[in-house]
Design a protein around this motif. Sequence first.
Motif, PDB file in Angstrom:
ATOM      1  N   UNK A  60       0.469  -1.521   0.149  1.00  0.00           N
ATOM      2  CA  UNK A  60      -0.195   0.003  -0.169  1.00  0.00           C
ATOM      3  C   UNK A  60       0.623   1.582   0.032  1.00  0.00           C
ATOM      4  N   UNK A  61       0.749   2.324  -0.865  1.00  0.00           N
ATOM      5  CA  UNK A  61       1.396   3.200  -0.758  1.00  0.00           C
ATOM      6  C   UNK A  61       0.135   4.284  -0.941  1.00  0.00           C
ATOM      7  N   UNK A  62       0.612   5.661  -0.096  1.00  0.00           N
ATOM      8  CA  UNK A  62      -0.509   5.881   0.186  1.00  0.00           C
ATOM      9  C   UNK A  62      -0.197   8.331   0.668  1.00  0.00           C
ATOM     10  N   UNK A  63      -0.901   8.870   0.432  1.00  0.00           N
ATOM     11  CA  UNK A  63      -0.014  10.669   0.403  1.00  0.00           C
ATOM     12  C   UNK A  63      -1.591  10.760   0.522  1.00  0.00           C
ATOM     13  N   UNK A  64      -1.464  11.558   2.090  1.00  0.00           N
ATOM     14  CA  UNK A  64      -2.621  12.479   1.790  1.00  0.00           C
ATOM     15  C   UNK A  64      -2.463  13.400   1.715  1.00  0.00           C
ATOM     16  N   UNK A  65      -3.445  14.575   1.990  1.00  0.00           N
ATOM     17  CA  UNK A  65      -3.143  15.746   1.424  1.00  0.00           C
ATOM     18  C   UNK A  65      -2.331  16.390   2.946  1.00  0.00           C
ATOM     19  N   UNK A  66      -3.143  16.243   3.696  1.00  0.00           N
ATOM     20  CA  UNK A  66      -3.103  16.245   5.330  1.00  0.00           C
ATOM     21  C   UNK A  66      -2.642  15.722   5.936  1.00  0.00           C
ATOM     22  N   UNK A  67      -1.911  16.068   7.127  1.00  0.00           N
ATOM     23  CA  UNK A  67      -2.203  14.984   8.200  1.00  0.00           C
ATOM     24  C   UNK A  67      -3.532  14.523   9.213  1.00  0.00           C
ATOM     25  N   UNK A  68      -3.840  13.593   9.692  1.00  0.00           N
ATOM     26  CA  UNK A  68      -5.356  13.643  10.352  1.00  0.00           C
ATOM     27  C   UNK A  68      -6.525  11.957   9.468  1.00  0.00           C
ATOM     28  N   UNK A  69      -5.316  11.191   8.659  1.00  0.00           N
ATOM     29  CA  UNK A  69      -5.914  10.429   8.069  1.00  0.00           C
ATOM     30  C   UNK A  69      -4.988   9.001   7.970  1.00  0.00           C
ATOM     31  N   UNK A  70      -6.168   7.862   8.243  1.00  0.00           N
ATOM     32  CA  UNK A  70      -5.408   6.640   9.227  1.00  0.00           C
ATOM     33  C   UNK A  70      -6.028   5.676   8.437  1.00  0.00           C
ATOM     34  N   UNK A  71      -5.738   4.671   7.834  1.00  0.00           N
ATOM     35  CA  UNK A  71      -5.494   3.323   7.041  1.00  0.00           C
ATOM     36  C   UNK A  71      -5.323   2.388   8.196  1.00  0.00           C
ATOM     37  N   UNK A  72      -6.634   1.659   7.060  1.00  0.00           N
ATOM     38  CA  UNK A  72      -6.569  -0.145   7.814  1.00  0.00           C
ATOM     39  C   UNK A  72      -6.694  -1.145   6.377  1.00  0.00           C
ATOM     40  N   UNK A  73      -5.723  -1.938   6.310  1.00  0.00           N
ATOM     41  CA  UNK A  73      -5.832  -2.883   5.637  1.00  0.00           C
ATOM     42  C   UNK A  73      -5.597  -4.226   5.882  1.00  0.00           C
ATOM     43  N   UNK A  74      -6.607  -4.961   5.459  1.00  0.00           N
ATOM     44  CA  UNK A  74      -5.997  -6.298   6.056  1.00  0.00           C
ATOM     45  C   UNK A  74      -6.562  -7.629   5.075  1.00  0.00           C
ATOM     46  N   UNK A  75      -6.202  -8.870   4.986  1.00  0.00           N
ATOM     47  CA  UNK A  75      -5.619  -9.774   4.285  1.00  0.00           C
ATOM     48  C   UNK A  75      -6.534 -10.641   4.492  1.00  0.00           C
ATOM     49  N   UNK A  76      -7.290 -11.998   4.198  1.00  0.00           N
ATOM     50  CA  UNK A  76      -7.885 -13.180   4.305  1.00  0.00           C
ATOM     51  C   UNK A  76      -7.907 -13.013   6.242  1.00  0.00           C
ATOM     52  N   UNK A  77      -8.739 -11.799   6.518  1.00  0.00           N
ATOM     53  CA  UNK A  77      -9.190 -11.651   7.904  1.00  0.00           C
ATOM     54  C   UNK A  77      -7.833 -11.434   8.992  1.00  0.00           C
ATOM     55  N   UNK A  78      -6.713 -10.835   8.815  1.00  0.00           N
ATOM     56  CA  UNK A  78      -5.672 -11.028   9.299  1.00  0.00           C
ATOM     57  C   UNK A  78      -5.293  -9.273   8.749  1.00  0.00           C
ATOM     58  N   UNK A  79      -5.221  -8.971  10.085  1.00  0.00           N
ATOM     59  CA  UNK A  79      -4.393  -6.981   9.666  1.00  0.00           C
ATOM     60  C   UNK A  79      -3.512  -6.478   9.836  1.00  0.00           C
ATOM     61  N   UNK A  80      -3.180  -6.151   8.507  1.00  0.00           N
ATOM     62  CA  UNK A  80      -1.529  -5.695   8.296  1.00  0.00           C
ATOM     63  C   UNK A  80      -1.280  -3.938   9.395  1.00  0.00           C
ATOM     64  N   UNK A  81      -2.385  -3.515   9.142  1.00  0.00           N
ATOM     65  CA  UNK A  81      -2.372  -1.414   9.998  1.00  0.00           C
ATOM     66  C   UNK A  81      -3.557  -2.014   9.882  1.00  0.00           C
ATOM     67  N   UNK A  82      -3.869  -1.305  11.039  1.00  0.00           N
ATOM     68  CA  UNK A  82      -5.366  -0.950  11.535  1.00  0.00           C
ATOM     69  C   UNK A  82      -5.442  -0.048  12.426  1.00  0.00           C
ATOM     70  N   UNK A  83      -5.394   1.435  11.750  1.00  0.00           N
ATOM     71  CA  UNK A  83      -5.929   2.485  11.814  1.00  0.00           C
ATOM     72  C   UNK A  83      -5.412   3.212  12.267  1.00  0.00           C
ATOM     73  N   UNK A  84      -4.584   3.831  11.307  1.00  0.00           N
ATOM     74  CA  UNK A  84      -2.909   3.712  11.257  1.00  0.00           C
ATOM     75  C   UNK A  84      -3.461   5.177  10.662  1.00  0.00           C
ATOM     76  N   UNK A  85      -2.036   6.130  11.333  1.00  0.00           N
ATOM     77  CA  UNK A  85      -2.025   7.561  10.637  1.00  0.00           C
ATOM     78  C   UNK A  85      -1.351   7.388   9.406  1.00  0.00           C
TER      79      UNK A  85
END
Length: 112
Positions: A37-62
């Motif tokens: 996952x490559x991501x670039x928000x416009x400002x601070x305050x955006x979080x991401x959650x990514x899971x595959x097969x029920x396993x969370x790789x990042x959980x609501x992380x800034x």
Amino acid sequence: MAVVIAAATTETVAAYTKTADRVSGQYQHIGKGKISLVAFPSATGMNATLSVGGITLINDQPLPWFGTTGSMDLSANVVVSQVVNGGRVELYFRNTTEGALTTDYQLMFEPQ
């Protein structure tokens, strides 16, 4: 070779909201391989959650970087890159601020 399974430029997320799942269609279910996952928000305050097969790789992380929309760098703005066994892919963004934010992102999968 990696395939793009989800991407957007200037994905707008309203204040204090969470998006629906950003992954659908042909690549919603993947096999064994590497997901990035490559991501670039416009400002601070955006979080991401990514899971595959029920396993969370990042959980609501800034998301650690931010800047001008359209200036995402695929090599410099990697949020997570992980080998996975496969399963259903889910990606969500959550805005933690009072105003709308935009995010450029690309979710890539490289089969093994």
